[in-house]
Design an enzyme around this catalytic site. Structure first.
Site, mmCIF file in Angstrom:
data_model
loop_
_atom_site.group_PDB
_atom_site.id
_atom_site.type_symbol
_atom_site.label_atom_id
_atom_site.label_comp_id
_atom_site.label_asym_id
_atom_site.label_seq_id
_atom_site.Cartn_x
_atom_site.Cartn_y
_atom_site.Cartn_z
ATOM 1 C CD GLU A 1 -2.471 -1.348 2.622
ATOM 2 O OE1 GLU A 1 -2.491 -0.418 3.449
ATOM 3 O OE2 GLU A 1 -2.861 -2.501 2.877
ATOM 4 C CG ASP B 1 -2.853 8.072 8.690
ATOM 5 O OD1 ASP B 1 -2.771 6.838 8.870
ATOM 6 O OD2 ASP B 1 -3.178 8.579 7.603
#
Ligand code: PLP
Lengths: 249, 601
Positions: A46, A57
């Site tokens: 990814e 995140d």
């Protein structure tokens, strides 16, 4: 056949997926990192499209994304880098990014460039499944680009059914309610959640909080494999990525 | 939906009804009608009807000369033609600058095809029950017939509509239904309307008809809004979405909310006519005094409402973001009041810039966490607050403006709408008219503007002006004028306008005022801008500073720097002498004294 399907047809267990941000730690490191991952037998990659406001995140990926942006990384540049890479890289490639960058790039343009540069799928955490179904699913399917969908411990059974209907490739099973980079704790409720999702017909990988061999192996017991992001970025930063990958298997 | 009350003639009755929120009054100039105005209609009384109510003369097969003579004599704004008038008559009247309402009598045989010919010569149609005497039968017709009408000309629905028809009106959905024509069902005797009966009906209708700037079922305002959130936030947002309307429409919430607004916040806030400023600008300027609320800004209207919702939902921990610290202080305040744990994220840079507000939050018992990600201002504080909520789904995220994923923009708009609700009432008492000519407010995320505009959104005559902060200038690269220079994108879970670079990276805004220093704007504002309902202009740092000084020295009021941007708009618009201009003074300037001292040193 889409390389993601190929992978899950030939391999059912211990699939290792690695996440890293494009253009990190240096602008032109994307391709050499890909080559290293392939050499070390990583199954799936990814690649993060850096974004200024990565809502899902934690601090490590935030800082890495900021550094990549400061290096001059962009989606446009990423597609250029990937066009050169595909010749040597056989692993399925997934782009992971936030919806604003893709929308701004233009969805049609984005899908066309994904095809051209050999991208197999995307993960767009802030494009909800209902918006995807209503406006974009047809385009993605026409282009043959898989939109990998996320499920979480809070996803209701009803919603899980809805997501499964639109999902392609595999389900990204978010291990815990946290941003990336946390620690994954097991308890009976969590194991129940993992079991519920892995019973579906579509394969699944567990991500968030997987950081070493032990946590990788443990998570892999509940799914087809697992995803490591933050821990790999720390290794890239420390310059010991090869050693880190050696230690995972 | 508009309303017309038709068949009036008595002076005292007209004067009484002029106080109701109606849009048209109709006067019947057809001698055979039992509501014929005759010769005693009071010219002076008609001239005194507020501008907001249009005067319509109703005629049946009358000569053009007579129609125009009466129109002039009574100052009519429009003509309703209720007989078999020709297209030519309609066109002549229209050419004379009057609105034309062409009436038709409807029965099962009515041929809707013939209406097409009137499309360019009538502004509206009016559909009435067929009768022998050109309408006025007091009977309803079968509205279902109107399904056959597929034209583009909006229409008035007429014929026997009464107090019992609210439900049918609500269920009767027709795209071109523009107004209700009310007459005999509200009368005590012919031409004498019952004011209370009408007032009750108008209120019920208002509650049931849709506001075209309201959020839809999917959480959108036109093309903007939605909930573009990671799956990780889905359950949290769904929980709020499923509960918020139920809670705020409950009697208990309404009672608690208004009691706190009155006795704790200090509402209603005054509407002050500022005479010196009015003189300088040659018009009539009113300030809505949100600066006089507890904690000194409109932000508390929202935090009081959301803390009640949090309490009803059984939440124990509150998360908030803040820029200037005003929302943080307002949140810390209500958390102290309700004994809930309070965590406020604030950009590390803003923690330094807004030290007094940091101290206030701490004294109120809140935990202030500096956001060190990104550029360390409001955008990053919002990111951190949302990340906290991901990890703590049992907490309540108390957002500070009309931004974020649905339902937040709608929730905060509703809570701030108290501002325009009060303005209407106060203006009516002060000027005899609910509507001003202008409402002006500053826009950061857009909550004080949303509140000040809310009850005027469907009053198209009221000009709504939103003022963004252009920092050092719109094209300087140091600006926060989102709508002026931004484009469509996604920020904090909402599709809206935002400032971004060509790669879709969100850019850092700049303004001297920390409360306007945000690169996005609420989706309602993006929609109001694109639809043209609100004009978005901007003011620079310097213009805001000058406006703040002017207000301080001519009226003895020191405004917040944010609000000073709204005041700066007074220099940018040419007002007429009789205009009524309301500026929303969103907050007081105490928190900005350091900036003012530096600027005016
Ligand atoms: C006094 C004042 N006015 C206006 C604003 C801007 O916010 P909004 O656009 O949501 O009203 C702020 C924000 O902190 C404020 O403190």
């Amino acid at each position: 056949m889409n390389r993601i399907d190929q992978l899950f047809q030939t391999k059912k267990k211990n699939i290792l997926s690695i996440y890293f941000p494009a253009g990190y730690p240096h602008l032109n490191d994307t391709n050499s990192t890909l080559e290293l991952l392939q050499k070390k037998g990583v199954d799936l990659v990814e690649i993060g499209i850096p974004f200024s406001d990565p809502l899902a995140d934690g601090p490590v990926i935030q800082t890495a994304a900021k550094r990549a942006l400061d290096n001059g990384m962009s989606l446009k540049l990423l597609f250029q880098q990937l066009e050169n890479a595909r010749g040597n890289i056989a692993m399925p490639l997934i782009l992971m990014g936030y919806w604003n960058t893709v929308y701004k790039y233009g969805v049609d343009h984005f899908l066309a460039d994904c095809r051209k540069s050999g991208v197999d799928g995307v993960i767009l955490p802030d494009l909800p499944v209902e918006e995807y179904e209503e406006d974009y699913k047809a385009k993605f399917e026409l282009a043959g680009i898989y939109n990998i969908l996320l499920v979480t411990p809070q996803t209701t059974r009803e919603r899980l059914m809805q997501i499964e209907k639109s999902a392609k490739g595999f389900l990204y099973m978010v291990s815990s309610l946290a941003t990336t980079g946390g620690i994954l704790h097991y308890d009976s409720k969590r194991e129940e959640y993992f079991k519920k999702v892995s019973q579906l017909d579509i394969p699944s990988l567990i991500g968030f909080g997987i950081h070493n061999k032990e946590s990788f192996q443990h998570a892999s017991r509940f799914a087809n494999g697992a995803i490591i992001g933050t821990a790999f970025i720390k290794a890239l930063q420390a310059g010991n990525s090869e050693k880190f990958l050696n230690g995972l298997r | 939906m508009k309303t017309k009350v038709c068949g009036l003639k008595f002076t005292s009755n007209i004067e009484a009804l002029a106080k109701l929120p109606i849009d048209y009054m109709g006067f019947i100039f057809y001698p055979k009608s039992s509501r014929y105005v005759g010769e005693e209609l009071d010219v002076f009384c008609l001239k005194n009807i507020p501008k907001g109510i249009k005067k319509i003369g109703v005629f049946v097969n009358e000569d053009l000369d007579i129609i125009m003579f009466k129109a002039k004599k009574y100052g009519l704004n429009g003509i309703q033609l209720h007989g078999e008038e020709s297209l030519q008559i309609c066109e002549s009247i229209k050419r004379n600058g009057l609105e034309v309402i062409k009436a038709f009598q409807i029965d099962e045989e009515f041929d809707f095809e013939k209406l097409a010919a009137y499309r360019s010569s009538a502004d509206y149609f009016l559909f009435d029950t067929k009768s022998k005497q050109y309408g006025g039968s007091g009977k309803k017709f079968n509205w279902g017939i109107l399904k056959q009408y597929k034209g583009k000309t909006p229409f008035f629905l007429s014929g026997g509509i009464g107090a019992d028809d609210v439900k049918d009106i609500k269920e009767f959905k027709h795209e071109q239904l523009y107004a209700l024509d009310l007459n005999s069902a509200f009368e005590d005797v012919p031409a004498q309307k019952n004011k209370n009966k009408l007032a009750r009906f108008l209120k019920e209708i208002k509650m049931t008809t849709k506001n075209k700037y309201a959020v839809d079922e999917r959480g959108y305002y036109g093309q903007f809004g939605g909930a573009f959130i990671p799956e990780l936030l889905r359950a949290n947002v769904d929980e709020l979405r499923e509960n918020y309307l139920k809670i705020i429409n409950s009697k208990q919430f309404q009672t608690d909310y208004h009691r706190l607004l009155n006795n704790y916040v200090g509402r209603p806030t005054p509407l002050t006519k500022v005479e010196n400023l009015s003189k300088q600008y040659g018009t009539n300027i009113y300030l809505k005094r949100e600066d006089l609320t507890h904690t000194g800004a409109h932000k508390i209207n929202n935090t009081i409402g959301q803390i009640l919702i949090a309490k009803y939902m059984g939440k124990k921990r509150i998360i908030a973001e803040t820029g200037a610290g005003q929302h943080g202080v307002a949140t810390a305040t209500v958390c102290a009041l309700f004994g809930l744990e309070c965590v406020v994220y604030m950009g590390a840079l803003d923690v330094q810039r807004q030290a007094p507000n940091v101290a206030r939050m701490k004294m109120l018992g809140a935990k202030v966490i500096p956001a060190v990600s990104g550029n360390q201002t409001l955008k990053d504080a919002t990111n951190e607050a949302i990340r906290d909520w991901i990890a703590n789904p049992e907490s309540f995220y108390l957002i500070g403006s009309v931004v974020g994923p649905h339902p937040y923009p709608d929730l905060v708009t509703r809570l701030q709408s108290i501002i325009s609700k009060e303005i209407r009432k106060q203006l009516q008492e002060e000027t005899g008219n609910l509507n001003p000519d202008y409402v002006i407010a500053c826009v950061g995320g857009g909550s004080n503007a949303a509140g000040a505009f809310y009850h005027y959104l469907n009053e198209e005559k009221v000009q709504l002006i939103a003022v963004e902060a252009s920092g050092l200038g719109v094209n300087s690269g140091e600006t926060a004028a989102t709508i002026t220079i931004g484009d469509v994108g996604f920020i904090h879970g909402s599709k809206t306008m935002l400032m971004q670079d060509e790669d879709g990276q969100i850019t850092e805004p700049y303004s001297i005022s920390a409360g306007l220093d945000y690169p996005g704007v609420g989706p309602l504002h993006a929609h109001l801008a694109v639809s043209g309902r609100v004009s978005y202009i901007s003011a620079t740092d310097q213009e805001a500073l000058d406006a703040a000084k002017l207000l301080a020295q001519s009226e003895g009021i020191i405004p917040a720097l944010e609000s000073a941007h709204a005041l700066a708009a007074l220099d940018k618009i040419k007002f007429k002498k009789e205009d009524v201009v309301v500026v929303n003074l969103s907050g007081r300037g105490d928190k900005d004294m350091e900036t003012y001292m530096k600027a005016f040193a």
